[in-house]
Design a protein around this motif. Structure first.
Motif, short mmCIF file in Angstrom:
data_model
loop_
_atom_site.label_atom_id
_atom_site.label_comp_id
_atom_site.label_asym_id
_atom_site.label_seq_id
_atom_site.Cartn_x
_atom_site.Cartn_y
_atom_site.Cartn_z
N GLN A 17 0.84 -1.20 0.00
CA GLN A 17 0.00 0.00 0.00
C GLN A 17 0.88 1.26 0.00
O GLN A 17 0.64 2.21 -0.75
CB GLN A 17 -0.86 -0.08 1.27
CG GLN A 17 -2.10 0.72 1.31
CD GLN A 17 -3.10 0.39 0.24
OE1 GLN A 17 -3.13 -0.69 -0.33
NE2 GLN A 17 -3.90 1.37 -0.08
N MET A 18 1.93 1.24 0.83
CA MET A 18 2.84 2.39 0.93
C MET A 18 3.62 2.58 -0.38
O MET A 18 3.77 3.71 -0.86
CB MET A 18 3.80 2.20 2.12
CG MET A 18 3.08 2.32 3.46
SD MET A 18 3.93 1.52 4.84
CE MET A 18 5.25 2.64 5.14
N ARG A 69 -15.19 9.15 10.97
CA ARG A 69 -14.42 10.36 11.32
C ARG A 69 -12.97 10.08 11.67
O ARG A 69 -12.25 10.98 12.11
CB ARG A 69 -15.09 11.16 12.44
CG ARG A 69 -16.47 11.65 12.04
CD ARG A 69 -17.15 12.49 13.10
NE ARG A 69 -18.42 12.98 12.59
CZ ARG A 69 -19.54 12.25 12.55
NH1 ARG A 69 -19.54 11.01 13.01
NH2 ARG A 69 -20.65 12.75 12.04
N CYS A 70 -12.50 8.85 11.52
CA CYS A 70 -11.07 8.59 11.70
C CYS A 70 -10.33 9.17 10.49
O CYS A 70 -10.91 9.41 9.44
CB CYS A 70 -10.79 7.09 11.76
SG CYS A 70 -11.50 6.27 13.19
N LEU A 71 -9.03 9.36 10.65
CA LEU A 71 -8.20 9.86 9.55
C LEU A 71 -6.94 9.03 9.45
O LEU A 71 -6.46 8.49 10.47
CB LEU A 71 -7.81 11.32 9.83
CG LEU A 71 -8.94 12.34 9.71
CD1 LEU A 71 -8.66 13.54 10.60
CD2 LEU A 71 -9.11 12.78 8.26
N LEU A 72 -6.42 8.93 8.24
CA LEU A 72 -5.13 8.28 8.04
C LEU A 72 -4.21 9.30 7.38
O LEU A 72 -4.59 9.94 6.40
CB LEU A 72 -5.27 7.05 7.16
CG LEU A 72 -3.93 6.31 7.03
CD1 LEU A 72 -4.07 4.84 7.38
CD2 LEU A 72 -3.32 6.48 5.65
N VAL A 73 -3.03 9.46 7.95
CA VAL A 73 -2.06 10.42 7.42
C VAL A 73 -0.82 9.64 7.00
O VAL A 73 -0.28 8.87 7.79
CB VAL A 73 -1.68 11.46 8.50
CG1 VAL A 73 -0.72 12.51 7.91
CG2 VAL A 73 -2.91 12.14 9.07
N TYR A 74 -0.42 9.83 5.75
CA TYR A 74 0.76 9.10 5.27
C TYR A 74 1.67 10.04 4.50
O TYR A 74 1.24 10.72 3.57
CB TYR A 74 0.34 7.94 4.36
CG TYR A 74 1.55 7.27 3.76
CD1 TYR A 74 2.45 6.57 4.56
CD2 TYR A 74 1.82 7.36 2.40
CE1 TYR A 74 3.59 5.99 4.03
CE2 TYR A 74 2.96 6.78 1.85
CZ TYR A 74 3.83 6.10 2.68
OH TYR A 74 4.97 5.54 2.16
N SER A 75 2.92 10.04 4.89
CA SER A 75 3.91 10.73 4.06
C SER A 75 5.07 9.77 3.83
O SER A 75 5.50 9.06 4.74
CB SER A 75 4.36 12.05 4.70
OG SER A 75 5.36 11.87 5.61
N PRO A 76 5.54 9.68 2.57
CA PRO A 76 6.55 8.68 2.22
C PRO A 76 7.75 8.73 3.18
O PRO A 76 8.22 9.81 3.55
CB PRO A 76 6.95 9.07 0.79
CG PRO A 76 5.71 9.70 0.24
CD PRO A 76 5.11 10.45 1.38
N GLY A 77 8.17 7.54 3.58
CA GLY A 77 9.31 7.45 4.50
C GLY A 77 8.89 7.35 5.96
O GLY A 77 9.69 6.98 6.82
N ALA A 78 7.64 7.67 6.25
CA ALA A 78 7.16 7.59 7.64
C ALA A 78 6.11 6.48 7.77
O ALA A 78 5.52 6.07 6.76
CB ALA A 78 6.55 8.92 8.05
N ARG A 79 5.88 6.02 8.99
CA ARG A 79 4.81 5.03 9.18
C ARG A 79 3.45 5.72 9.04
O ARG A 79 3.31 6.89 9.38
CB ARG A 79 4.92 4.43 10.58
CG ARG A 79 5.93 3.30 10.70
CD ARG A 79 6.49 3.22 12.09
NE ARG A 79 5.51 3.07 13.13
CZ ARG A 79 5.13 1.89 13.64
NH1 ARG A 79 5.65 0.77 13.20
NH2 ARG A 79 4.25 1.83 14.62
N PRO A 80 2.46 4.99 8.53
CA PRO A 80 1.12 5.60 8.46
C PRO A 80 0.63 5.92 9.88
O PRO A 80 0.86 5.15 10.81
CB PRO A 80 0.26 4.49 7.84
CG PRO A 80 1.22 3.53 7.22
CD PRO A 80 2.49 3.63 7.99
N ARG A 81 -0.01 7.07 10.00
CA ARG A 81 -0.58 7.45 11.29
C ARG A 81 -2.11 7.36 11.21
O ARG A 81 -2.72 7.89 10.27
CB ARG A 81 -0.18 8.88 11.66
CG ARG A 81 -0.81 9.39 12.95
CD ARG A 81 -0.27 10.76 13.33
NE ARG A 81 1.15 10.71 13.63
CZ ARG A 81 1.66 10.34 14.82
NH1 ARG A 81 0.86 10.03 15.83
NH2 ARG A 81 2.96 10.31 15.01
N VAL A 82 -2.70 6.68 12.18
CA VAL A 82 -4.16 6.59 12.24
C VAL A 82 -4.63 7.49 13.37
O VAL A 82 -4.18 7.33 14.52
CB VAL A 82 -4.62 5.13 12.52
CG1 VAL A 82 -6.14 5.07 12.62
CG2 VAL A 82 -4.11 4.19 11.45
#
Ligand code: GLY
Ligand code: MN
Ligand code: MN
Length: 442
Positions: A17-18, A69-82
């Motif tokens: 996915q990443m 209303r949950c969110l997922l934040v992803y920036s390359p090189g970092a772990r996904p944040r929920v």
């Protein structure tokens, strides 16, 4: 396979996915991704919400399907944040943060106030937002659902990871249990409504958890492709039963149809003939095959079945060319399946979303792509006696190619559909549905 083993597959899935997100972000000029899980709309003039259906992009990353209303934040090189929504609310039970071992692969933060969530992506550069437009601020309008980015993610999604395939096997296992309970209820003479209830009970899923509305159709109702009612009394006589019902596992769908006759006879024989044809079509789900060819092949084999039953005077290719098969089989042979029952990306020829055309005269085909390992599709030929289509054929040149007396004998049975979920592999296809039915019967 234990839940922990599945969670280990999840970690690999997340890496895929990443990787896909990294490539899609780089190609479209974005630095990071924010995915909103969605929130249910409120009914007009009321304080009640419609059932919640999670944004499929969100559940592709994390198996959280029941907490809006949950969110997922992803920036390359970092772990996904929920950002896991847990409000201060004494009217409802706030969701508890998941504890399963998959959570170790992400950074999970409990969020009580979504209005402060922006701080989590304020420094991430050019951020693309994915989700229902109304879930984001007006000021973010320009970066919500960028079409180029979505197209790439949708195209990639057709190829399932090992984790996704296992989730879909389990969705089929649940569906097989539901189908067995539904058949037993039909055999007892239960009405459509009761069959539906027995189905849900056997799956241990509530109605809104189903990947689509169950289709439970007796007699002529089976001629309505997406029949939506549930009659509270059984008809007399009860002749036939079509059930199109799936289940979901961690947000992945099964989509299964079976048709049963109340008694032996011509209709029961037609079911058997279509079942045999359906199995031969499942054998065509091979890497390197054009799914449009599978669809046209389906018309030829359905043409043969119609001819052998005495319904038509032309078989195979001739029946296809004269438009006779579409009178009885008006929909596509199937579609992509996964996070959604009709999964996105079915007519994309490449990462840019160039359309692969449907064969002329087949406007309802939902999938025109080449098959490759990991692609999961349905195979669902049908034969129906639909008044409007029969009337149209009766009024034109196709009239001469149909034996109307046989049509009249079969019309009260409504129709037949047989639908399996089939995974393309590097060698022979994996029929997720038939294998689940075999396990259920063992
Ligand atoms: N259950 C909807 C379909 O088979 O496509
Ligand atoms: Mn289907
Ligand atoms: Mn179906």
């Amino acid at each position: 396979m234990s839940e922990d083993s599945l969670d280990r597959l999840y970690v690999q899935h997340l890496q895929t996915q990443m990787r896909r997100a990294d490539q899609a972000l780089a190609a479209t000029g974005f630095d990071a991704l924010v995915i909103h899980a969605g929130c249910p709309p409120t009914q007009f003039l009321d304080d009640q919400d419609y059932p919640y259906k999670v944004n499929p992009h969100f559940k592709a990353w994390v198996p959280v399907t029941d907490n809006p209303r949950c969110l997922l934040v992803y920036s390359p090189g970092a772990r996904p944040r929920v950002l896991f929504y847990q409000p201060n609310d004494f009217w409802h039970k706030p969701a508890s943060p998941p504890q399963a071992s998959w959570t170790a692969a992400v950074d999970l933060t409990v969020m009580a106030d979504p209005s402060k969530a922006g701080a989590h992506w304020a420094n991430l550069g050019r951020v693309a937002m994915i989700g229902p437009r109304e879930c984001f601020e007006e000021s973010e309008a320009e970066r919500i659902n960028p079409p180029d980015l979505l197209t790439r993610l949708h195209y990639d999604r057709a190829v399932k990871t090992t984790y996704e395939l296992e989730c879909m096997r389990r969705a089929n296992t649940l569906g097989a249990r539901g189908h067995a309970a539904a058949l037993a209820a039909f055999r007892r003479g239960a009405c459509e409504y009761e069959v539906h209830m027995r189905y849900l009970e056997a799956c241990v899923q509530r109605e809104e958890e189903m990947p689509y509305n169950n289709i439970v159709a007796y007699n002529e109702h089976a001629a309505v492709l997406h029949y939506q009612n549930l009659e509270r009394s059984a008809p007399a006589p009860l002749r036939s039963f079509l059930i199109d019902a799936g289940a979901q596992y961690r947000g992945y769908a099964s989509d299964i149809t079976r048709t049963h006759a109340a008694a032996p006879g011509m209709f029961a024989d037609l079911i058997d003939a279509l079942d045999e044809a359906q199995l031969s079509l499942c054998g065509e789900i091979l890497a390197g095959r054009d799914y449009r060819e599978v669809h046209l092949s389906a018309h030829r084999v359905v043409g043969d079945v119609l001819h052998a039953a005495g319904l038509t005077k032309l078989a195979g290719q001739a029946a296809l060319e004269m438009g006779v098969t579409t009178v009885f089989f008006p929909h596509g042979i199937g579609h992509l399946l996964g996070l959604q029952v009709h999964d996105v990306g079915g007519v994309m020829g490449d990462l840019h979303g160039h359309e692969r055309k449907r064969p002329e005269g087949h406007p309802y085909l939902r999938l025109t792509r080449m098959l490759e390992p990991g692609v999961v599709v349905t195979v669902e030929p049908g034969i129906y006696f639909i008044d409007s289509l029969l009337a149209a054929a009766h009024a034109d040149a196709r009239r001469a190619h149909i034996d109307w007396s046989v049509v009249e004998r079969l019309r009260p049975f409504g129709g037949i559909r047989i639908e399996d979920n089939v995974a393309t592999t590097a060698s022979q296809p994996e029929n997720l549905t038939r294998e689940a039915f075999s396990r259920a019967a063992a």
